[in-house]
Design a protein around this motif. Sequence first.
Motif, short mmCIF file in Angstrom:
data_model
loop_
_atom_site.label_atom_id
_atom_site.label_comp_id
_atom_site.label_asym_id
_atom_site.label_seq_id
_atom_site.Cartn_x
_atom_site.Cartn_y
_atom_site.Cartn_z
N GLY A 250 0.78 -1.23 0.00
CA GLY A 250 0.00 0.00 0.00
C GLY A 250 0.81 1.27 0.00
N VAL A 251 2.11 1.20 -0.26
CA VAL A 251 2.96 2.39 -0.31
C VAL A 251 3.74 2.38 -1.62
N ILE A 252 3.75 3.52 -2.33
CA ILE A 252 4.52 3.68 -3.56
C ILE A 252 5.88 4.27 -3.19
N TYR A 253 6.95 3.59 -3.61
CA TYR A 253 8.31 4.06 -3.38
C TYR A 253 8.95 4.39 -4.74
N TYR A 254 9.67 5.51 -4.80
CA TYR A 254 10.43 5.82 -6.01
C TYR A 254 11.63 6.69 -5.65
N LEU A 255 12.69 6.54 -6.47
CA LEU A 255 13.90 7.34 -6.31
C LEU A 255 13.73 8.66 -7.04
N ALA A 256 14.24 9.74 -6.44
CA ALA A 256 14.18 11.06 -7.06
C ALA A 256 15.34 11.90 -6.57
N SER A 257 15.72 12.88 -7.37
CA SER A 257 16.81 13.79 -7.02
C SER A 257 16.28 15.18 -6.77
N ASN A 258 16.91 15.88 -5.80
CA ASN A 258 16.47 17.25 -5.50
C ASN A 258 17.54 18.13 -4.81
N PRO A 259 18.78 18.24 -5.18
CA PRO A 259 19.46 17.48 -6.24
C PRO A 259 20.05 16.15 -5.76
N THR A 260 20.25 15.97 -4.42
CA THR A 260 20.72 14.67 -3.96
C THR A 260 19.58 13.66 -4.02
N CYS A 261 19.92 12.38 -3.97
CA CYS A 261 18.94 11.34 -4.20
C CYS A 261 18.23 10.96 -2.90
N HIS A 262 16.91 10.85 -2.98
CA HIS A 262 16.08 10.44 -1.86
C HIS A 262 15.08 9.39 -2.34
N VAL A 263 14.51 8.66 -1.39
CA VAL A 263 13.41 7.76 -1.66
C VAL A 263 12.13 8.42 -1.17
N TYR A 264 11.18 8.60 -2.09
CA TYR A 264 9.90 9.21 -1.74
C TYR A 264 8.87 8.11 -1.54
N CYS A 265 8.17 8.17 -0.39
CA CYS A 265 7.19 7.16 -0.02
C CYS A 265 5.81 7.80 -0.02
N PHE A 266 4.92 7.31 -0.87
CA PHE A 266 3.56 7.84 -0.97
C PHE A 266 2.58 6.80 -0.48
N ASP A 267 1.91 7.09 0.64
CA ASP A 267 0.92 6.18 1.19
C ASP A 267 -0.35 6.27 0.34
N VAL A 268 -0.72 5.17 -0.30
CA VAL A 268 -1.84 5.18 -1.24
C VAL A 268 -3.15 5.47 -0.52
N ARG A 269 -3.31 4.99 0.69
CA ARG A 269 -4.58 5.18 1.41
C ARG A 269 -4.72 6.60 1.95
N SER A 270 -3.71 7.10 2.67
CA SER A 270 -3.79 8.44 3.26
C SER A 270 -3.40 9.55 2.29
N GLU A 271 -2.74 9.19 1.17
CA GLU A 271 -2.29 10.14 0.15
C GLU A 271 -1.33 11.17 0.75
N GLU A 272 -0.38 10.69 1.56
CA GLU A 272 0.62 11.54 2.18
C GLU A 272 2.02 11.05 1.82
N PHE A 273 2.97 12.00 1.81
CA PHE A 273 4.35 11.70 1.44
C PHE A 273 5.23 11.57 2.67
N ARG A 274 6.30 10.79 2.46
CA ARG A 274 7.39 10.69 3.43
C ARG A 274 8.68 10.58 2.64
N VAL A 275 9.74 11.24 3.11
CA VAL A 275 11.01 11.28 2.38
C VAL A 275 12.09 10.62 3.21
N ILE A 276 12.89 9.75 2.57
CA ILE A 276 13.99 9.03 3.23
C ILE A 276 15.26 9.26 2.42
N GLN A 277 16.35 9.62 3.11
CA GLN A 277 17.62 9.82 2.43
C GLN A 277 18.14 8.50 1.88
N ALA A 278 18.56 8.50 0.61
CA ALA A 278 19.12 7.30 -0.01
C ALA A 278 20.60 7.18 0.34
#
Length: 411
Positions: A250-278
Amino acid sequence: MVKYLSLSSARRRNDFVAAPEISFDLMIEILSRLPVKSLMRFKCVSKLWSSLIRSRYFSNLYLKVASSPSRLMRPLGVYMSLNLSLTSDGHYNCDSMEFCRNTEKFELLSLRLSLSSSNSDESSLEQDLTFPGMGGYNMVSLRGLILYTVCRKACIYNPSTRQSLTLPAVKSNIFAQQERNKHVFYFFGHDHVHDQYKIVCNVVVISRDYKKIITNEFWVFVLEPRGFWKRIEYDDQPHLPTKQGLCINGVIYYLASNPTCHVYCFDVRSEEFRVIQAPHLEYQHCKSLGFIEHGGKPAIFDCTRIRETGVFELWILEVDGGTWWRKSLVLKLCQMHLVYDINRKKLIVHGTDQNNEVILALTRPCYILYYDLIKNDLRKVNIIRATRPYERQDVCFKVMDKCENIMQLET
């Protein structure tokens, strides 16, 4: 003996012996174990069977049965998207969202390796279907459904039922801003609590010199009748996705840069984001970094130094604590010859299959490497497909999951 004689007498009199009626629960169990093609035909038997097979309850039951270990003893399957560049000009019809000029045609092909011949070094592609615009590098598979894009529109395809659905365009004001570079990314998720499929659209605006990420917009579409795009609030730092997303529990994970790389976690049910340093890796070789699922957790598979050192690096994310732990996988010496001719810039990781093997692919020459994370074993499969003189083929491998989904696509 008496029963035998009475039954024979009944048959001589052309009487019919009524069979016991099958209970409704037993009928559901029988139908859930039939092939998809048979179920699609059996919808014509009666209104009861049609409503049952089309129901979400039965589609979830069928998905569960089809994913069971006993049903997974069928041939392994990998779908490939081939980008065929034709010499003649062509275009596809698009809406006002973007003017598309396209001289390419996508084909979705299937590669199947039988369990008895899994050690074979060659396999042929079989045409599954040809669909205008289907495929490409942004194709995503989830629970037996395929998400792909045509002219920035999200489309859903069910390979089991051969149903296709095009979602309405995202009504974003960003598309009217012609002076900036705009990119659209789609992610596919499933909320297992409410049993809802959701498509997440990320609209990214980049400066004209491509040096600065200006803004993000996020939209969510619930895949159900009368669904619509809804914009969600996002106040975090703008970012650019670098890898396709994974939906795990139930969570979407994807890699993204801003400019360093992080893992963005999107909870499909609550529709909220969480960011984790890669972890700090060589992101200049980002294409050779795979973002995969391992043991029910998101993981980064690093093969940038496999040719020089013979070592794969696996970084597994502990989601609760936001920490990473590293595992080095040393390739066997007898298999080093399989990676000597690899160009790391062209080696792309395409996820894992149902046997917990990481799939790595090269398009020219065209072959696949299967790396077993548990057995530390590597094998090579050459891809054979006849080409016509006027075609230039770029193969985009996409790993389909092991599910057969009979859910009806409706809007």
